[in-house]
Write an enzyme that holds these catalytic residues in place. Structure first.
Site, short mmCIF file in Angstrom:
data_model
loop_
_atom_site.label_atom_id
_atom_site.label_comp_id
_atom_site.label_asym_id
_atom_site.label_seq_id
_atom_site.Cartn_x
_atom_site.Cartn_y
_atom_site.Cartn_z
N ASP A 116 0.90 -1.15 0.00
CA ASP A 116 0.00 0.00 0.00
C ASP A 116 0.93 1.19 0.00
O ASP A 116 1.56 1.49 1.01
CB ASP A 116 -0.88 0.00 1.26
CG ASP A 116 -1.90 1.13 1.21
OD1 ASP A 116 -1.49 2.28 1.02
OD2 ASP A 116 -3.11 0.86 1.34
N HIS A 117 1.06 1.86 -1.15
CA HIS A 117 2.16 2.82 -1.25
C HIS A 117 2.00 3.99 -0.28
O HIS A 117 2.96 4.68 0.01
CB HIS A 117 2.38 3.26 -2.70
CG HIS A 117 1.45 4.32 -3.20
ND1 HIS A 117 0.20 4.05 -3.69
CD2 HIS A 117 1.59 5.66 -3.28
CE1 HIS A 117 -0.38 5.18 -4.06
NE2 HIS A 117 0.43 6.17 -3.82
N HIS A 126 -5.71 2.99 1.06
CA HIS A 126 -4.86 4.09 1.54
C HIS A 126 -5.49 4.84 2.71
O HIS A 126 -4.86 5.11 3.71
CB HIS A 126 -4.58 5.08 0.42
CG HIS A 126 -4.05 4.45 -0.83
ND1 HIS A 126 -3.17 3.40 -0.82
CD2 HIS A 126 -4.26 4.73 -2.15
CE1 HIS A 126 -2.85 3.07 -2.07
NE2 HIS A 126 -3.52 3.85 -2.89
C1 BG6 Z 1 -3.43 4.98 -6.47
C2 BG6 Z 1 -4.79 5.11 -7.11
O1 BG6 Z 1 -3.42 3.90 -5.58
O2 BG6 Z 1 -3.12 6.17 -5.78
C3 BG6 Z 1 -4.82 6.32 -8.03
O3 BG6 Z 1 -5.09 3.94 -7.85
C4 BG6 Z 1 -4.37 7.56 -7.32
O4 BG6 Z 1 -6.14 6.51 -8.56
C5 BG6 Z 1 -3.05 7.32 -6.59
O5 BG6 Z 1 -4.24 8.59 -8.27
C6 BG6 Z 1 -2.70 8.50 -5.73
O6 BG6 Z 1 -1.43 8.34 -5.19
P1 BG6 Z 1 -0.59 9.58 -4.68
O7 BG6 Z 1 0.63 8.98 -4.08
O8 BG6 Z 1 -0.31 10.43 -5.88
O9 BG6 Z 1 -1.44 10.31 -3.69
#
Ligand code: BG6
Length: 510
Positions: free
Chosen positions: A184-185, A247
């Site tokens: 989960d980044h 997230h």
């Molecule tokens: C991803 C989603 O997990 O996270 C995308 O699938 C989204 O739709 C992205 O744009 C947002 O990531 P960050 O790190 O730019 O907030």
């Protein structure tokens, strides 16, 4: 830091966008920072017919994501990195070709002495996760008698509770839970991790971190972009699945959790699961109706530029009711949080990109400075996850002069002020952790399932409920017209920035 073991990273779906956009740039930064082990290589595997050289050129030499680095760094330095990358064509389908893959892995392992330590990274459509895991197992590639074996799984992890459970069971047939790393980044973001540090390394916040002092908690995740080229995927997913289930609920769990015994992966994950299990699941239609808002962006004009509505995006059904805006109010049923409302929203095509947690503290129990505009001057702790990573505390100060007029001042910390610190991107941090066998920032099976338990009834209601409405909002405004109705009392969402659309239009889509 522990010494990094020699290892090989095998990426399935390596010809896809994620490899070029996130994984290879993250690996390149790790290479630059000398974090990679002495013997290390990447083997990309997918269904494109490419040589090692073609793969290297695609994700390094000719990649727009590394263009600046390629220009800036010495050619020999770039070559040194590119030569760590290899490619294996799996043929026409993911159904077969694992024998050849296994022998390629074994011969690379021998040649480059990666000690039988393999990470398999699944960056493919989730429907084939099980198939790949099964084949790896059949080829003996999950066996840890010579070197460890790990599996990193990208989201989406399941489509709903039932499919998430089925996927967990399927993967656990071939890999032990301790070998599975669900990415989960958001957990790789420095400021998300800082939530733990803010709470548990200070003595000034934790005593106030409960129902006695906190009035409500607000979490916003706003993106200014639309669905871009991912309309086909997004239309079947929607904001709740795409962002909220994973997230945002991860952020919620870090805000809600009890102090862990220590900083080991299982100690932290145990508390996160407990936190997620304490979210009050909304089941009846009336509660779901009152506590959720579903929206979708409409075409608009921002500074004279026409912006497409969601339904006009490529890959999106022209009558789609998929949400690009989701706002949920909920409660946490435990001693610490009883009766404290949580408001969490995520959306695309907002006026700006921002992710933040706002903890609103209660008004002082006894107001001494009456009539000095004290309303709306309650303390707030704002944890800015992105951009401008940092922490902001809002507190009352006396306006100089006669009497006691109170004004709100800011105590503001920016991560960027720590000039010596090089903040790793989320993928750098997460890859590094997996390479070292640290699963703290990866989601455990029960964590993912607990998050789906909460989200599932909302999804079902949004799909089939009789009272559900999808509200339209112009691209470039802070969501539907009724967005603030979700919030109790005179409070409103903290919108960091003004509406952008020239003519904010609202409607009910269905
Ligand atoms: C991803 C989603 O997990 O996270 C995308 O699938 C989204 O739709 C992205 O744009 C947002 O990531 P960050 O790190 O730019 O907030």
């Amino acid at each position: 830091m522990n010494k990094m073991p020699n290892q090989m990273l095998i990426i399935f779906g390596a010809s896809g966008d994620l490899t070029a956009r996130k994984l290879v740039p993250a690996l390149f930064n790790l290479y630059k920072g000398k974090h990679l082990p002495e013997n290390f290589l990447v083997l990309g595997a997918s269904r494109s017919d490419m040589s090692d050289e073609e793969f290297r050129s695609r994700v390094v030499g000719a990649s727009s994501y590394l263009a600046e680095d390629v220009r800036r760094e010495e050619a020999s330095f770039i070559k040194g990195f590119a030569e760590k990358l290899f490619y294996h064509d799996l043929g026409s389908s993911y159904e077969e070709g694992y024998e050849a893959l296994a022998s390629r892995i074994q011969s690379l392992d021998k040649e480059f002495r990666t000690d039988g330590n393999f990470i398999f990274y699944l960056s493919t459509p989730p429907e084939i996760y099980e198939l790949i895991a099964k084949n790896l197992c059949e080829q003996g590639l999950t066996d840890e008698s010579h070197g460890w074996k790990r599996l990193i799984v990208e989201k989406p992890f399941g489509y709903d509770l039932a499919t998430a459970k089925a996927l967990n069971q399927a993967l656990q047939r071939f890999f032990k839970e301790s070998q599975i790393y669900r990415i989960d980044h958001y957990l790789g973001k420095e400021t998300v991790q800082n939530l733990l540090v803010t709470r548990f390394s200070n003595s000034i916040f934790e005593p106030l971190w409960n129902r006695n002092y906190i009035h409500h908690v607000e979490i916003t995740n706003a993106e200014s972009v639309g669905v871009e080229k991912r309309g086909g995927y997004y239309d079947k997913s929607g904001a709740l699945r795409d962002m909220f289930q994973n997230h945002l609920l991860q952020i919620v769990s870090l805000v809600v959790m009890e102090p862990p015994i220590g900083d080991q992966a299982e100690e932290i994950r145990n508390e996160k699961v407990k936190a997620l299990k304490s979210l009050r699941i909304m089941r009846d239609e009336e509660t779901l109706h009152e506590n959720t808002i579903r929206g979708q962006y409409l075409a608009s004009e921002i500074n004279g530029v026409k912006i497409k509505g969601y339904r006009e995006e490529e890959g999106v059904h022209p009558e789609s009711t998929t949400e690009t805006y989701a706002a949920i109010k909920f409660f946490v049923d435990n001693w610490r949080w009883k009766d404290v409302p949580f408001y969490v929203r995520t959306a695309k095509r907002m006026p700006t990109k921002v992710t933040e947690v706002v903890v609103h503290f209660k008004s002082p129990h006894h107001q001494i400075f009456q009539g000095s505009g004290i309303r709306n001057k309650d303390n707030q702790l704002i944890i800015r996850i992105q951009p401008d990573e940092g922490i902001l505390i809002k507190f009352g100060v006396k306006v100089p002069g006669q009497g006691f007029k109170v004004e709100r001042a800011n105590l503001d910390f920016y991560y960027s002020s720590l000039t010596e610190t090089n903040i790793m991107t989320a993928y750098e941090r997460l890859l590094l952790d997996a390479m070292q066998g640290d699963a703290t920032l990866y989601a455990r099976a029960d964590e993912v399932e607990a998050a789906w338990e909460f989200v599932d009834p909302i999804l079902k209601y949004w799909e089939n409920g009789k009272t559900v409405k999808t509200y339209g909002y112009s691209a470039g405004v802070w969501g539907p017209k009724n967005a603030n109705e979700l919030i109790d009392g005179y409070y409103m969402w903290r919108n960091p920035g003004a509406n952008l659309a020239d003519d904010p239009g609202f409607c009910i889509i269905n």
